[in-house]
Motif scaffolding. Structure first.
Motif, PDB file in Angstrom:
ATOM      1  N   ASP A  99       0.834  -1.164  -0.064  1.00 26.82           N
ATOM      2  CA  ASP A  99       0.064  -0.113  -0.220  1.00 26.82           C
ATOM      3  C   ASP A  99       0.907   1.242  -0.035  1.00 26.82           C
ATOM      4  OD1 ASP A  99      -3.131   0.640   1.012  1.00 26.82           O
ATOM      5  OD2 ASP A  99      -1.593   2.293   1.205  1.00 26.82           O
ATOM      6  N   PHE A 159       0.069   3.428   3.196  1.00 26.84           N
ATOM      7  CA  PHE A 159       0.491   2.683   4.696  1.00 26.84           C
ATOM      8  C   PHE A 159       1.554   1.881   4.713  1.00 26.84           C
ATOM      9  CE2 PHE A 159      -4.337   2.709   4.286  1.00 26.84           C
ATOM     10  CZ  PHE A 159      -4.431   4.260   4.556  1.00 26.84           C
ATOM     11  N   THR A 189       1.866  -1.117   4.329  1.00 29.53           N
ATOM     12  CA  THR A 189       1.493  -2.595   4.623  1.00 29.53           C
ATOM     13  C   THR A 189       2.005  -3.668   3.171  1.00 29.53           C
ATOM     14  OG1 THR A 189      -0.728  -1.801   3.815  1.00 29.53           O
ATOM     15  CG2 THR A 189      -0.320  -2.382   6.234  1.00 29.53           C
ATOM     16  N   ARG A 223       1.744  -7.238   1.503  1.00 24.90           N
ATOM     17  CA  ARG A 223       1.062  -8.374   1.282  1.00 24.90           C
ATOM     18  C   ARG A 223       1.818  -9.377   0.146  1.00 24.90           C
ATOM     19  NH1 ARG A 223      -4.910 -10.192   1.118  1.00 24.90           N
ATOM     20  NH2 ARG A 223      -5.071  -9.834  -1.143  1.00 24.90           N
ATOM     21  N   GLU A 227       7.071 -10.105   9.710  1.00 27.85           N
ATOM     22  CA  GLU A 227       6.218 -10.036  10.825  1.00 27.85           C
ATOM     23  C   GLU A 227       7.307 -10.303  12.153  1.00 27.85           C
ATOM     24  OE1 GLU A 227       2.834 -12.295  10.777  1.00 27.85           O
ATOM     25  OE2 GLU A 227       2.226 -11.579   8.791  1.00 27.85           O
ATOM     26  N   GLU A 228       8.046 -11.244  11.998  1.00 24.55           N
ATOM     27  CA  GLU A 228       8.520 -11.898  13.423  1.00 24.55           C
ATOM     28  C   GLU A 228       9.764 -11.226  13.773  1.00 24.55           C
ATOM     29  OE1 GLU A 228       9.622 -16.377  14.024  1.00 24.55           O
ATOM     30  OE2 GLU A 228       8.493 -16.279  12.375  1.00 24.55           O
ATOM     31  N   GLU A 229       9.597 -10.806  15.155  1.00 26.97           N
ATOM     32  CA  GLU A 229      10.776 -10.473  15.953  1.00 26.97           C
ATOM     33  C   GLU A 229      10.427 -10.295  17.303  1.00 26.97           C
ATOM     34  OE1 GLU A 229      12.259  -6.479  15.419  1.00 26.97           O
ATOM     35  OE2 GLU A 229      10.177  -5.777  14.873  1.00 26.97           O
ATOM     36  N   TYR A 246       3.856 -11.079  19.433  1.00 21.09           N
ATOM     37  CA  TYR A 246       4.950 -11.778  18.773  1.00 21.09           C
ATOM     38  C   TYR A 246       4.162 -12.410  17.324  1.00 21.09           C
ATOM     39  CZ  TYR A 246       9.061 -14.753  17.049  1.00 21.09           C
ATOM     40  OH  TYR A 246       9.712 -15.031  16.386  1.00 21.09           O
ATOM     41  N   HIS A 247       4.196 -11.499  16.539  1.00 20.71           N
ATOM     42  CA  HIS A 247       3.344 -11.896  15.178  1.00 20.71           C
ATOM     43  C   HIS A 247       3.934 -12.899  14.269  1.00 20.71           C
ATOM     44  CE1 HIS A 247       1.729  -7.782  16.120  1.00 20.71           C
ATOM     45  NE2 HIS A 247       1.118  -8.300  16.567  1.00 20.71           N
ATOM     46  N   VAL A 248       3.153 -14.004  14.347  1.00 15.39           N
ATOM     47  CA  VAL A 248       3.429 -14.860  13.183  1.00 15.39           C
ATOM     48  C   VAL A 248       2.295 -14.965  12.089  1.00 15.39           C
ATOM     49  CG1 VAL A 248       4.671 -16.198  14.598  1.00 15.39           C
ATOM     50  CG2 VAL A 248       2.500 -16.786  14.562  1.00 15.39           C
ATOM     51  N   PRO A 249       2.290 -15.388  11.066  1.00 14.98           N
ATOM     52  CA  PRO A 249       1.254 -15.296  10.092  1.00 14.98           C
ATOM     53  C   PRO A 249       0.046 -16.003  10.370  1.00 14.98           C
ATOM     54  CG  PRO A 249       3.268 -15.779   8.933  1.00 14.98           C
ATOM     55  CD  PRO A 249       3.585 -15.998  10.216  1.00 14.98           C
ATOM     56  N   THR A 272       8.290  -3.922   8.544  1.00 14.72           N
ATOM     57  CA  THR A 272       6.932  -3.743   9.110  1.00 14.72           C
ATOM     58  C   THR A 272       6.461  -2.470   8.199  1.00 14.72           C
ATOM     59  OG1 THR A 272       8.324  -2.847  11.022  1.00 14.72           O
ATOM     60  CG2 THR A 272       7.181  -4.659  11.226  1.00 14.72           C
ATOM     61  N   LEU A 273       5.437  -1.869   8.497  1.00 13.22           N
ATOM     62  CA  LEU A 273       4.999  -0.759   7.683  1.00 13.22           C
ATOM     63  C   LEU A 273       5.707   0.378   7.737  1.00 13.22           C
ATOM     64  CD1 LEU A 273       2.939   0.943   9.828  1.00 13.22           C
ATOM     65  CD2 LEU A 273       1.396  -0.845   9.169  1.00 13.22           C
ATOM     66  N   ASP A 274       6.209   0.575   9.244  1.00 10.71           N
ATOM     67  CA  ASP A 274       6.538   1.953   9.389  1.00 10.71           C
ATOM     68  C   ASP A 274       7.841   1.921   8.502  1.00 10.71           C
ATOM     69  OD1 ASP A 274       6.760  -0.344  11.353  1.00 10.71           O
ATOM     70  OD2 ASP A 274       8.792   0.680  12.001  1.00 10.71           O
ATOM     71  N   LEU A 331       7.199   3.646   5.443  1.00 12.92           N
ATOM     72  CA  LEU A 331       6.430   5.006   5.204  1.00 12.92           C
ATOM     73  C   LEU A 331       7.163   5.975   4.493  1.00 12.92           C
ATOM     74  CD1 LEU A 331       4.468   5.404   8.748  1.00 12.92           C
ATOM     75  CD2 LEU A 331       3.506   4.762   6.563  1.00 12.92           C
ATOM     76  N   ARG A 347       1.569 -22.837  13.148  1.00 11.79           N
ATOM     77  CA  ARG A 347       2.849 -22.405  13.346  1.00 11.79           C
ATOM     78  C   ARG A 347       3.656 -23.170  12.241  1.00 11.79           C
ATOM     79  NH1 ARG A 347       6.682 -18.483  13.360  1.00 11.79           N
ATOM     80  NH2 ARG A 347       8.247 -18.695  15.080  1.00 11.79           N
ATOM     81  N   TYR A 375      -1.509 -23.262   5.946  1.00 15.13           N
ATOM     82  CA  TYR A 375      -2.579 -22.636   5.778  1.00 15.13           C
ATOM     83  C   TYR A 375      -3.283 -22.935   4.466  1.00 15.13           C
ATOM     84  CZ  TYR A 375      -1.626 -19.796   9.865  1.00 15.13           C
ATOM     85  OH  TYR A 375      -1.275 -19.467  10.998  1.00 15.13           O
ATOM     86  N   ARG A 416       6.365   0.821  20.678  1.00 16.05           N
ATOM     87  CA  ARG A 416       5.595   0.931  19.208  1.00 16.05           C
ATOM     88  C   ARG A 416       4.315   1.074  18.882  1.00 16.05           C
ATOM     89  NH1 ARG A 416       6.476  -0.964  14.009  1.00 16.05           N
ATOM     90  NH2 ARG A 416       4.814  -2.546  12.921  1.00 16.05           N
ATOM     91  N   ASP A 438      -0.070  -4.989  12.209  1.00 18.84           N
ATOM     92  CA  ASP A 438       1.135  -5.727  11.925  1.00 18.84           C
ATOM     93  C   ASP A 438       0.995  -6.972  10.946  1.00 18.84           C
ATOM     94  OD1 ASP A 438       3.398  -3.979  12.331  1.00 18.84           O
ATOM     95  OD2 ASP A 438       3.114  -4.498  14.480  1.00 18.84           O
ATOM     96  N   ARG A 439      -0.091  -7.424  11.037  1.00 20.67           N
ATOM     97  CA  ARG A 439      -0.794  -8.677  10.146  1.00 20.67           C
ATOM     98  C   ARG A 439      -1.979  -8.600   9.542  1.00 20.67           C
ATOM     99  NH1 ARG A 439      -0.169 -13.432  14.613  1.00 20.67           N
ATOM    100  NH2 ARG A 439      -1.981 -12.812  15.798  1.00 20.67           N
ATOM    101  N   PHE A 446       6.145   6.856  14.075  1.00 23.12           N
ATOM    102  CA  PHE A 446       5.512   6.602  12.844  1.00 23.12           C
ATOM    103  C   PHE A 446       3.956   6.888  12.496  1.00 23.12           C
ATOM    104  CE2 PHE A 446       5.104   2.426  14.682  1.00 23.12           C
ATOM    105  CZ  PHE A 446       3.709   1.755  14.089  1.00 23.12           C
ATOM    106  N   LEU A 483       1.327   7.798   9.950  1.00 22.43           N
ATOM    107  CA  LEU A 483       0.448   6.760   9.367  1.00 22.43           C
ATOM    108  C   LEU A 483      -0.958   7.036   9.775  1.00 22.43           C
ATOM    109  CD1 LEU A 483       0.314   3.917   8.356  1.00 22.43           C
ATOM    110  CD2 LEU A 483       0.164   3.312  10.743  1.00 22.43           C
ATOM    111  N   ARG A 541      -2.392   9.806   7.096  1.00 22.59           N
ATOM    112  CA  ARG A 541      -2.574   9.078   5.789  1.00 22.59           C
ATOM    113  C   ARG A 541      -3.934   8.315   5.940  1.00 22.59           C
ATOM    114  NH1 ARG A 541       3.178   6.987   3.637  1.00 22.59           N
ATOM    115  NH2 ARG A 541       4.352   9.183   3.841  1.00 22.59           N
TER     116      ARG A 541
END
Lengths: 743, 177, 336
Positions: free
Chosen positions: A614, A617, A619, A621, A657-659, A677-680, A738-740, A743, B154, B158, C146, C238-239, C313, C317, C320
């Motif tokens: 985007d 933003f 983002t 995908r 995503e992951e960190e 903690y983001h995973v898909p 990540t999106l930031d 930007l 995990r 999917y 964040r 974030d997702r 950020f 953001l 926008r």
């Protein structure tokens, strides 16, 4: 004669998994079961000055609180605490003394009659600390980088090779140059099943231990050495493992605590960790890398420099292969690689899916993309230009390498020829579109292993080896191999694993199980076949009386004559001659080191990715991705595809995503939950496609397989980052994107 | 150097434990009588008190979906409700899906499409999928992806999970993207 | 989790009575946030009053042409309710952007209002947090912030500092729709305009809202105006799903002949409460639909925002996202 191998057989453990009957470590019950709840340290460095346990102990139903003050005496020497995956150093010992070495360190175990009581009593415990200043920031401590200590583990993880040629000169003279820094944070494995151990305290103090581990024998070894118990009194079982990704390669502290409590209290004990505590042992280490590439105007690489600095703990030197891949993938005559460690006040890092590979290769493959862009050459073409059939680090030929075919088939399936090479010039509504690709490489290794094959009196084949199936499909492919080797219908074959009583197999990791255990299963079945053939020859009026082993084959649960397959004896008939006893054979398979050492052995891949970003933003995908894999022989296209798909999802996760984020004020990982903690999730994953290119390899192992657990993840992060560059014109060299950052 | 006290997380000397009460849960059509304190979650009641371990604990905080069960036909996270709150409800777990005619079509489709790897999230995925089908809001593959996003896998199965659901729900893949 | 007792009253008065009678008692409805916090020892009620059997579980039209959402209707039932989908699609979309299907099946409308912040430090007892433990400090201020607030924060005094955000999506839409919260308690019934329900941290960051001790939310009233033609809810995270908002925007417009008659813009993920500035929204009234006007509003809405490092950020953001949401609501271009 492969009726099953190579076919898309559905998992043999499928029914157990979809009905909830598959039992994991925390799901075994014993009438006298107690529950343990672990208390973790709040501080990163210092000492416990007092633990107030009285309030907890007063709660009816609380049996004991174990701390460093009341734990029993245990093994003295570091060596006893070393498991099969221990790096050089002194392994962490839970409840050893008052010292706190990292935030989240287990400092006490509350044991109670129920789970809820243990959890409640834990909330009544207060801890006083003497706090010392900690250092957890890799970036602030880069000046402390030093060479890793060498140890046994260095055999599997060799240090970087000596420099080739003269990098400085070649780089300074190169008309095309790229030089950049690549960074990523720590990551935690976070398998869905949280770590747990159920210790069943049997008669005479024997322990049956249901442990979450990627190697039952490894846990057995650890318990036996640390607690001074003979092997025969320690049986470790892990029939089902709810995901590992490397986290189960070392015995984790809940095993130690559960065994300690069970032995002290002479009762069965279960200790399960919380999701937050899943962030309190090994992780993928944060790493800083610098890469410099020099090339001629036509894209020919002349100089590669790849330096990596990674974190480790203060007590062990965890290492991984980060930079060596640069020398293996590209034949630049001038190459200089280095790898150093910075010890910090964190727990020792731990192998996490494609350890080192998915750290180093993405950085390299982003740099290669930067070079291709700068030189105005298509990224696939640039890679073909610098293609090598030799590993320049070892100066050995690859035993097989169909990477070229991965490029060709992957590009064709993806439609790569339609790529628009100009950054930020393809749009779809508010989104910017970009295509990227990258190469993947991982070792194709084989270790020694044992397996037992048994033909039961009912004519069924039972095969076992103390390996694991962390979701990789081990149960299924071993069943296929066994069925084909002895010509049995697959429904008459049962493969069992995950029990330290079974013949020894190494820990399941590094994509070597198919090769390692598969070879052992094959040999055991062949040896059993030989035995059965001999027995058949001794039968009355045996049709094989004069036959040689080469004259017969196994099919449909019979031994048959090659030149007249109608002449046959059923295996059941043969075992029937054995006085009501089964026929068994236990065999060892050992790699053909003499032959293997003449070659470099690797699995390769190429990933092609489309991203949509985007423009406002940031983002990202991944709208579609294709991974083409040269993985040797594919034993089961269905489970193999799943391995690669899973790897691709991990690649997306790593890229976007992951960190695990450390707050250096507290020296503590702060996003310690699956919410932060983001995973898909399902909605993150769109169109994924997998290609297996034909690759025949007679060197890697008797089965010709290369292992697929890691290769799916390795090419993806760079392919995504490169696609993001094409979409946006922005190079993000710090993962996750990540999106930031856009930007 | 300094000395700090960790925060005292619980009230002290509350040695009077919560009273257990007799509760009745209907699970997979069977009535179970249990003596439970209020602090037992539905998930722990299933796993620790009834040995129905098919329902998994993946986070215990509603952040993964492994504990998904059906309560009166609706999918919920069993880790975030107390067992005592579900008296009088019809609870269905993974153990209650297969019947004398064999596996539930979703179970069969999961096997056929290899819609799992380690299997730990699988019971939750299947219960969640049944809940989603009951809800009737998923019409396209993108709907499935969104509405199945409360179940983390995990291992990354999917694509295969979506394929399995697509087959059972008979959704046309041309509606994708 | 601490030690607590449990009761399940069958009517409202007994429920209210129990709350007053028992010190440290709390209501439990869906339990999705409360039990999560209890497992972390952040909430430690002495007693739980299960209010799931009190009724309050219907959605009904009100006399003035609005809609009354019972406090105990689940988020899912609300989001998919025919009347909500048709007349208040902004609310429906915002609810469906939050949590997961399972959680939405459990969480109630009343409970959604009481969701507590997702601040890492609030959730981690090893770190200071003024919201959790008044006077202990704010770990986020100089830590990993964040996901934290950029507007209306409290950052001057270390004993009251708080840069937490309110995590709800639903509440952002309710703020834009100018819903009214109906509560009942020892002092009888009262209504709280949505803008007054949640509060900024100020000197009391431990207080999330303005409800009084002993009170219970019984319903949320939606005014007749549902903005069902020109609306947008944008959530950035974030997702793609099952994650809290970094920034979210709810926009509701009333447009006639390309002129704006009414405008609402509410922001999520940026402050301790859903963020609105009615005086800025008012500047759009009478104006034509134009990107320039939308840009100006975005600037004015974010005016005074302050970043703390990791979250800086969000300032850009959010701007926008506001512009995009206004464009989408005004149908300045097809929605992506």
């Amino acid at each position: 004669m492969t009726k099953y191998v190579g076919k898309p057989i559905s998992r043999v453990d499928g029914v157990a998994k979809v009905t909830g009957k598959a039992k994991y470590a925390a799901e075994f019950k014993s009438p006298d079961l107690l529950y343990g709840w672990v208390i973790s340290s709040d501080i990163a460095k210092g000492a416990i000055t007092h633990i107030h346990t009285a309030d907890a102990l007063q709660v009816p139903g609380v049996v004991q609180v174990f701390t460093h003050e009341n734990r029993p005496g245990l093994a003295w020497f570091d060596l006893s605490y070393k498991d099969q995956d221990a790096p050089p150093g002194s392994p962490f010992r839970p409840l050893h003394d008052a010292e706190v070495k990292y935030s989240g360190q287990p400092i006490a175990l509350v044991v109670a009659e129920t789970f809820e009581l243990a959890r409640y009593a834990a909330s009544l415990i207060r801890v006083e600390y003497k706090v010392e200043e900690h250092a957890t920031d890799l970036h602030a401590n880069l000046s402390k980088a030093r060479d890793p200590k060498l140890g046994v583990a260095s055999l599997l993880k060799p240090p970087p090779p000596k420099p080739r040629g003269d990098f400085e000169k070649a780089f300074s003279e190169a008309p095309v140059q790229v030089s950049a820094k690549y960074v990523h944070s720590a990551e935690h494995h976070n398998p869905m099943e949280m770590f747990a151990t159920t210790v069943v305290y049997e008669k005479k103090g024997k322990l049956t231990i249901y442990d979450k581990t990627q190697g039952a024998p490894n846990s057995q070894l650890y318990v036996s050495q640390v607690f001074g118990l003979p092997f025969k009194d320690v049986r470790v079982i892990s029939s089902y493992v709810g995901g590992g990704f490397g986290s189960g390669l070392r015995p984790q502290y809940q095993l130690f605590l559960a065994v300690l409590a069970a032995r002290q209290l002479k009762r069965s004990v279960r200790v399960s960790l919380t999701r937050q505590q899943m962030f309190t042992f090994g992780h993928r280490p944060a790493t800083v890398q610098h890469i410099s590439l020099g090339a001629l105007n036509d894209g020919t690489l002349t100089a590669i420099r790849h330096d990596a600095i990674a974190e480790t703990s203060q007590f062990e030197d965890y290492t991984e292969i980060v930079v060596n891949w640069s020398g293996m993938l590209y034949p630049a005559p001038n190459t200089k690689l280095s790898y150093k460690l910075v010890p910090l006040d964190v727990y020792t890092p731990l192998d996490m899916r494609a350890p080192g590979g998915v750290t180093g290769v993405p950085a390299l493959e982003c740099a290669i993309d930067e070079l291709a862009h700068q030189a105005g050459i298509d990224p696939v073409e640039l890679r073909l230009k610098n293609y090598t059939d030799r590993d320049m680090n070892s100066d050995l030929p690859y035993s097989s390498k169909e990477l070229r075919e991965c490029f060709r088939q992957g590009a064709e399936r993806f439609g790569w020829s339609n790529r628009n090479p100009t950054p930020r010039s393809t749009r779809r509504g508010h989104t910017l579109i970009g295509w990227g690709m990258a190469t993947g490489i991982w070792d194709a290794t084989q270790g020694p292993a044992r397996a037992e094959a048994v033909l039961t009196v009912n004519g069924k084949l039972r095969v076992s080896s103390a390996t694991a199936d962390i979701g990789t499909g081990t149960y299924t492919i071993m069943t296929q191999i066994a069925a084909d080797t002895l010509g049995m219908p697959i429904e008459d074959v049962l493969f069992k694993l995950g029990d330290s009583d079974m013949p020894l197999a190494p820990i399941q990791g590094g994509s070597w199980t198919a090769a390692t255990v598969g070879s052992a299963v094959k040999v055991a079945c062949e040896d059993l076949g030989k035995k059965l053939f001999k027995m058949a020859q001794k039968m009355k009026n045996s049709p094989f009386a004069n036959a040689k082993p080469d004259d017969i084959f196994f099919a449909d649960a019979h031994i048959r004559l090659k030149n007249d397959p109608a002449i046959a004896v059923s295996l059941r008939e043969i075992v029937g001659q054995n006085g009501g006893r089964a026929v068994s054979e236990t065999s060892t398979s050992t790699p053909d080191f003499l032959e293997q050492r003449k070659y470099a052995r690797s699995v390769h891949s190429a990933a092609f990715v489309e991203v949509e970003v985007d423009e406002d933003f940031g983002t990202v995908r991944v709208t579609r991705a294709v991974t083409a894999v040269a993985g040797g022989r594919i034993l089961n296209p269905k489970t193999a595809r799943s391995q690669i798909l899973g790897g691709m999802v991990w690649g997306i996760s790593k890229a976007l995503e992951e960190e695990s984020v450390l707050d250096h004020q507290f020296g503590r990982f702060m996003n310690h939950s699956l919410a932060e903690y983001h995973v898909p999730v399902n909605a993150d994953i769109q169109d994924l496609d997998v290609i297996f290119v034909d690759e025949s390899d007679t060197i890697v192992n008797p089965l010709g397989v290369k292992g697929l657990g890691e290769i799916g993840i390795i090419a993806m992060p760079a392919a995504i980052a490169n696609a993001v560059f094409l979409a946006t014109g922005k190079r993000v060299r710090e993962l996750p994107i990540t999106l930031d950052k856009l930007l | 150097m300094q000395t700090i006290l960790s925060s005292e997380t619980g009230a002290r000397s509350q040695n009077v434990l919560p009273e257990k009460r007799s509760i009745t849960l209907t699970i997979n059509g069977l009535v179970h009588k249990l003596e439970l304190a209020p602090w037992t979650t539905l998930l722990d009641a299933l796993r620790e008190y009834l040995q129905l371990t098919g329902t998994k604990k993946g986070c215990d905080h509603g952040q993964c979906g492994a504990c998904t069960v059906l309560v009166d036909g609706k999918r919920i996270n069993s880790c975030l409700t107390l067992a005592v709150m579900k008296e009088g409800s019809e609870i269905t777990t993974i153990e209650g899906l297969a019947n004398e005619n064999g596996l539930h079509p979703l179970q069969t489709a999961f096997i056929e499409h290899d819609a799992y790897q380690c299997g730990y999230c699988t019971p939750g995925q299947i219960c969640s999928a049944i809940g989603m089908i009951n809800e009737g809001h998923a019409k396209t593959l993108q709907d499935i992806r969104e509405l199945m996003s409360g179940n983390i896998c995990r291992c990354g199965a999917y694509s295969n999970i979506v394929d399995a659901l697509q087959e059972v729900m008979k959704i046309d893949s041309n509606e994708t993207v | 989790m601490n030690n607590f007792s449990y009761s399940r009253p069958e009517d409202l008065n007994s429920a209210l009575g129990e709350l007053t009678k028992r010190e440290g008692a709390k209501f439990i409805a869906g339990g999705t946030n409360l039990l999560d916090l209890m497992k972390e020892n952040i909430e430690r009620p002495s007693h739980l009053i299960d209010i799931n059997h009190l009724g309050l579980n219907t959605i009904e039209a009100t006399a003035d042409g609005g809609l009354r959402l019972g406090a105990l209707v689940t988020n899912a039932d609300t989001a998919y309710h025919e009347n909500v989908v048709t007349h208040y699609p902004l609310l429906s979309q915002a609810i469906l952007a939050g949590a997961s299907a399972q959680l939405r099946n459990m969480a109630t409308n009343g409970g959604n209002l009481f969701q507590r912040t997702r601040c890492y430090y609030f959730y981690d007892l090893a770190t200071p947090c003024n919201k959790r433990e008044p006077g202990s400090g704010c770990g986020a201020l100089r830590g990993y912030n964040r996901i934290h607030a950029i507007l209306g924060t409290s950052d001057q005094n270390s004993e009251t500092a708080c840069i937490a955000t309110h995590p709800s999506d639903m509440c952002v839409a309710l703020a834009a729709l100018e819903a009214v919260v109906r509560v009942t308690g020892p002092a009888g019934e009262r209504i709280i305009p949505f803008a007054d329900f949640h509060r900024l941290p100020g000197n009391e960051p431990w207080r999330d809202n303005t409800i009084n001790p002993g009170e219970l939310v019984t319903a949320i009233d939606l005014p007749p105006k549902g903005f069902s033609t020109n609306f947008a809810y944008i959530k950035l995270r974030d997702r793609t799903s099952y994650a809290f908002a970094l920034v979210s925007v709810a926009v509701a417009l009333e447009i006639e002949n390309n002129r704006i008659l009414d405008a609402r813009v509410a922001l999520g993920g940026v402050a301790h409460k859903p963020w609105r500035k009615p005086e800025v929204e008012a500047t759009l009234i009478g104006q034509p639909v134009s990107e320039a006007n939308f840009q100006a509003v975005a600037e004015a809405l974010i005016d005074g925002a302050k970043g703390y490092g990791h979250n800086t950020f969000k300032i850009e953001l959010a701007k926008r996202a506001i512009v995009r949401a206004l464009q989408q609501a005004a149908k300045l271009e097809p929605t992506a």
